[in-house]
Design an enzyme around this catalytic site. Structure first.
Site, mmCIF file in Angstrom:
data_model
loop_
_atom_site.group_PDB
_atom_site.id
_atom_site.type_symbol
_atom_site.label_atom_id
_atom_site.label_comp_id
_atom_site.label_asym_id
_atom_site.label_seq_id
_atom_site.Cartn_x
_atom_site.Cartn_y
_atom_site.Cartn_z
ATOM 1 N N GLU A 60 -1.537 -20.841 8.910
ATOM 2 C CA GLU A 60 -1.809 -21.607 9.849
ATOM 3 C C GLU A 60 -1.373 -23.141 9.443
ATOM 4 O O GLU A 60 -0.609 -23.700 10.270
ATOM 5 C CB GLU A 60 -3.018 -21.438 11.007
ATOM 6 C CG GLU A 60 -3.044 -20.307 11.790
ATOM 7 C CD GLU A 60 -3.388 -18.951 11.199
ATOM 8 O OE1 GLU A 60 -3.786 -19.194 9.604
ATOM 9 O OE2 GLU A 60 -3.316 -17.828 11.424
ATOM 10 N N HIS A 129 -11.391 -15.339 18.531
ATOM 11 C CA HIS A 129 -10.370 -15.205 19.614
ATOM 12 C C HIS A 129 -10.338 -15.719 20.911
ATOM 13 O O HIS A 129 -9.622 -15.401 21.716
ATOM 14 C CB HIS A 129 -9.907 -13.605 19.810
ATOM 15 C CG HIS A 129 -9.189 -12.971 18.325
ATOM 16 N ND1 HIS A 129 -10.279 -12.959 17.141
ATOM 17 C CD2 HIS A 129 -8.211 -12.519 18.207
ATOM 18 C CE1 HIS A 129 -9.353 -12.270 16.308
ATOM 19 N NE2 HIS A 129 -8.364 -12.066 16.764
#
Length: 322
Positions: A60, A129
């Protein structure tokens, strides 16, 4: 003319239109190419725009860092991070580089990057998440934050984000991807940043909610013993402060709803601005109906964590009865 789309379809069609409009728009991220992304938001786009869409490794920080470089060289990167909980891995690139490129270069460079990420809970996902970290990004000068609540706003805000000269964190409420459909303009549709949507007008109380909480608040308002004015800010930064303040001056009461934890959340910031500019109009303290100050729980407890229509209705009625 309009068409009936869910939020995922609206996002996909907007990415397609923006890549068609400008061949400098570059979409990339983990599995966004052949697999179409973890939620299939980019499904099929690689077949039509093979030179503008790329898969990226699970990195990321590298995904966002590469976007800073692409933007500095005149391109318009639109990276996808699979879940907003994974954006913390890229926070140094976001906070120290993307957000500061304009000020660091004394205005000679900007960073027109839109970082898309699913956000929030409600789909029984794994740990990390279901995060809602909009307040953290709001605390970073130089970033703008869009948080759509409907397919039409998803299209209008995403197109406006991609054309924005500054970096945008585009948070997509995961639980609404396929749960909500609506009429979406077929033609070009831009929703200006900083213009809230007065979803429902009312006289008794102002309720501010965004993302998936807008739908829960509408359900609560239908059963509340009050005439609710519901405001969806649509962008967290810039925040349409005047629309909220004008509504509070009319109703004298306010509830702010979000699924992020309560402490130092955006509800606290909105409450402070109301106290600064409309304190003398208040008939009751501003209520906050939020997630709890704990890590987002595993799925067996997420329904207890997330504000639901019953909790929101109770908050509305506490403020009205104060």
């Amino acid at each position: 003319m309009t068409e009936q789309l869910n939020m995922l379809e609206a996002i996909r069609s907007t990415l397609r239109a923006e890549m068609e409009r400008d061949d400098g728009v570059i979409v990339y991220g983990q599995d966004v190419g052949r697999n179409g992304g973890v939620f299939r938001a980019t499904q099929g786009l690689i077949d039509d725009y093979p030179g503008q869409i790329y898969d990226a490794p699970v990195a990321e920080s590298g995904i966002v860092g590469m976007g800073v470089g692409l933007a500095a060289h005149g391109l318009t990167p639109v990276p996808e991070i699979q879940f907003s909980g994974f954006m913390h891995q890229a926070f140094a690139q976001i906070q120290q580089h993307a957000a500061r490129l304009r000020s660091r270069s004394r205005g000679t460079m900007n960073c027109p990057m839109t970082i898309r990420a699913p956000s929030g809970g409600g789909i029984r996902a794994l740990e990390h998440h279901s995060e809602s970290f909009e307040a953290g990004y709001a605390h970073t000068p130089g970033l703008q934050i869009a948080y759509p609540s409907s397919p039409a706003d998803a299209k209008g805000l995403l197109a406006a984000s991609i054309r924005n000269p500054d970096p945008v964190i585009f948070l997509e409420p995961t639980r609404l991807y396929r749960a909500v459909s609506g009429e979406v303009p077929e033609e070009e549709h831009l929703v200006p940043f900083g213009e809230a949507n007065v979803v429902e007008e009312g006289e008794d109380i102002t309720v501010v909610a965004w993302g998936a909480m807008r739908r829960e608040t509408q359900r609560a308002a239908n059963n509340a013993d009050a005439d609710v004015e519901l405001i969806d800010p649509r962008t967290i930064v810039p925040l349409d402060e005047e629309t909220i303040l004008d509504s509070v001056r009319k109703t004298g009461r306010c509830v702010v709803v979000h699924e992020a934890p309560k402490t130092a959340g955006m509800a606290a910031e909105i409450t402070a601005r109301i106290n600064d500019e409309a304190l003398m109009y208040l008939e009751a303290p501003v209520e906050r109906v939020t997630g709890y100050d704990v890590p987002f729980p595993l799925y067996a407890r997420e329904e207890d964590y997330l504000p639901d229509p019953e909790r929101i209705r109770s908050g509305i009625e506490r403020a009205v009865e104060y």
